[in-house]
Design a protein around this motif. Sequence first.
Motif, PDB file in Angstrom:
ATOM      1  N   UNK A  57       0.844  -1.200   0.000  1.00 59.03           N
ATOM      2  CA  UNK A  57       0.000   0.000   0.000  1.00 59.03           C
ATOM      3  C   UNK A  57       0.878   1.249   0.000  1.00 59.03           C
ATOM      4  N   UNK A  58       1.311   1.664  -1.178  1.00 58.25           N
ATOM      5  CA  UNK A  58       2.231   2.796  -1.286  1.00 58.25           C
ATOM      6  C   UNK A  58       1.586   4.117  -0.903  1.00 58.25           C
ATOM      7  N   UNK A  59       0.289   4.267  -1.144  1.00 59.75           N
ATOM      8  CA  UNK A  59      -0.369   5.534  -0.796  1.00 59.75           C
ATOM      9  C   UNK A  59      -0.398   5.740   0.718  1.00 59.75           C
ATOM     10  N   UNK A  60      -0.609   4.670   1.478  1.00 64.11           N
ATOM     11  CA  UNK A  60      -0.587   4.766   2.937  1.00 64.11           C
ATOM     12  C   UNK A  60       0.825   5.050   3.437  1.00 64.11           C
ATOM     13  N   UNK A  61       1.814   4.455   2.777  1.00 64.16           N
ATOM     14  CA  UNK A  61       3.207   4.718   3.140  1.00 64.16           C
ATOM     15  C   UNK A  61       3.504   6.205   2.994  1.00 64.16           C
ATOM     16  N   UNK A  62       3.104   6.788   1.878  1.00 63.55           N
ATOM     17  CA  UNK A  62       3.375   8.205   1.615  1.00 63.55           C
ATOM     18  C   UNK A  62       2.627   9.101   2.599  1.00 63.55           C
ATOM     19  N   UNK A  63       1.354   8.778   2.851  1.00 65.27           N
ATOM     20  CA  UNK A  63       0.545   9.624   3.722  1.00 65.27           C
ATOM     21  C   UNK A  63       1.064   9.622   5.158  1.00 65.27           C
ATOM     22  N   UNK A  64       1.329   8.432   5.692  1.00 70.57           N
ATOM     23  CA  UNK A  64       1.827   8.364   7.063  1.00 70.57           C
ATOM     24  C   UNK A  64       3.267   8.860   7.136  1.00 70.57           C
ATOM     25  N   UNK A  65       4.029   8.647   6.074  1.00 70.75           N
ATOM     26  CA  UNK A  65       5.388   9.168   6.034  1.00 70.75           C
ATOM     27  C   UNK A  65       5.398  10.684   6.124  1.00 70.75           C
ATOM     28  N   UNK A  66       4.442  11.335   5.466  1.00 65.84           N
ATOM     29  CA  UNK A  66       4.346  12.796   5.549  1.00 65.84           C
ATOM     30  C   UNK A  66       3.983  13.227   6.968  1.00 65.84           C
ATOM     31  N   UNK A  67       3.041  12.513   7.591  1.00 64.11           N
ATOM     32  CA  UNK A  67       2.689  12.829   8.987  1.00 64.11           C
ATOM     33  C   UNK A  67       3.907  12.717   9.898  1.00 64.11           C
ATOM     34  N   UNK A  68       4.689  11.668   9.683  1.00 64.00           N
ATOM     35  CA  UNK A  68       5.870  11.439  10.511  1.00 64.00           C
ATOM     36  C   UNK A  68       6.895  12.549  10.303  1.00 64.00           C
ATOM     37  N   UNK A  69       7.117  12.921   9.065  1.00 62.12           N
ATOM     38  CA  UNK A  69       8.084  13.974   8.774  1.00 62.12           C
ATOM     39  C   UNK A  69       7.597  15.327   9.293  1.00 62.12           C
ATOM     40  N   UNK A  70       6.296  15.577   9.205  1.00 60.34           N
ATOM     41  CA  UNK A  70       5.732  16.831   9.727  1.00 60.34           C
ATOM     42  C   UNK A  70       5.866  16.906  11.245  1.00 60.34           C
ATOM     43  N   UNK A  71       5.783  15.750  11.902  1.00 62.12           N
ATOM     44  CA  UNK A  71       5.866  15.725  13.366  1.00 62.12           C
ATOM     45  C   UNK A  71       7.280  15.971  13.863  1.00 62.12           C
ATOM     46  N   UNK A  72       8.264  15.651  13.018  1.00 64.15           N
ATOM     47  CA  UNK A  72       9.675  15.847  13.392  1.00 64.15           C
ATOM     48  C   UNK A  72      10.372  16.611  12.266  1.00 64.15           C
ATOM     49  N   UNK A  73       9.963  17.862  12.023  1.00 60.74           N
ATOM     50  CA  UNK A  73      10.452  18.614  10.855  1.00 60.74           C
ATOM     51  C   UNK A  73      11.953  18.852  10.838  1.00 60.74           C
ATOM     52  N   UNK A  74      12.561  18.906  12.028  1.00 65.44           N
ATOM     53  CA  UNK A  74      13.999  19.171  12.069  1.00 65.44           C
ATOM     54  C   UNK A  74      14.806  18.034  11.453  1.00 65.44           C
ATOM     55  N   UNK A  75      14.219  16.844  11.377  1.00 67.12           N
ATOM     56  CA  UNK A  75      14.929  15.682  10.848  1.00 67.12           C
ATOM     57  C   UNK A  75      14.714  15.477   9.351  1.00 67.12           C
TER      58      UNK A  75
END
Length: 276
Positions: free
Chosen positions: A131-149
Amino acid sequence: MKRFTAVLATAALASAATVRADEPLKVVFQGGRTVPIEALEFKGGQFVVTVAQEGLTVGQAVPAASADHIFGDKPEAVNKGVGLMLLDDPVKALGALEPQLVSQKVTAAVPGNFWVETARAAILAYANMGNSSKVEALGKELSDATPEAGQDPVVGLAKVLLMPAATKVDAKVAAFNEFINDSTPTDVAAYASYFKGAALLKGKKDAEALEAYSVVTCLYPTGNSILNGAAEMASAQFLSNQKRRDEAVTLLNAAIRDAHNSPVADEAKKRLESLK
């Protein structure tokens, strides 16, 4: 009398452990104030109180920078989900992980949170499902939560798992190797070596797979205890196939210890019984 006192002491310790396990997770703010995560939401870079607490009123905003760490035990569902994901059961894994993604999201930017670990495991489970769309969506949430990284490297690792089944083993191994280094978060590097081992097994390269699983526990032992147990269990299977029973038994016992209270430990116990 001494025996009776010892029994009471044991009961008291058990009771104390139970109370702690039932305590809600809390955000500990600078100065020592603690607030249950259920009483907070995160808006506009601030914590907002949703349930009145001692010294805090509903609607009061608390700067995110004042959050020091998370106090409390990791939810059992996180380890359950990680274990099921590693046992190649992504649907059941996500059944355990997805509710935690919701309940723990408020803590995502706080040191010591369990949301990042949960999100990384869920991303890998989505990848295992294709499920690549879920990977991208949750990946964006994760990156948004830790923007410095920046973008979390687990997203790149998930893309390796999403490679077509026809991809040659050597190409997959090379892709996994990009994440096995000291600049990658320890748990992501450990996951990469674990999945590298699985790819090598499918490619009939058992000895190289054993080495990859050994990297998980030897180079990245602090990455994730459930992952350590899964790698030890996979290594034990290889040794068992080689008629190296004693070594396999040792590794299965280690897997049971490292992955305790998880599906990985349960599976290791079954395999240990089959060797007796």
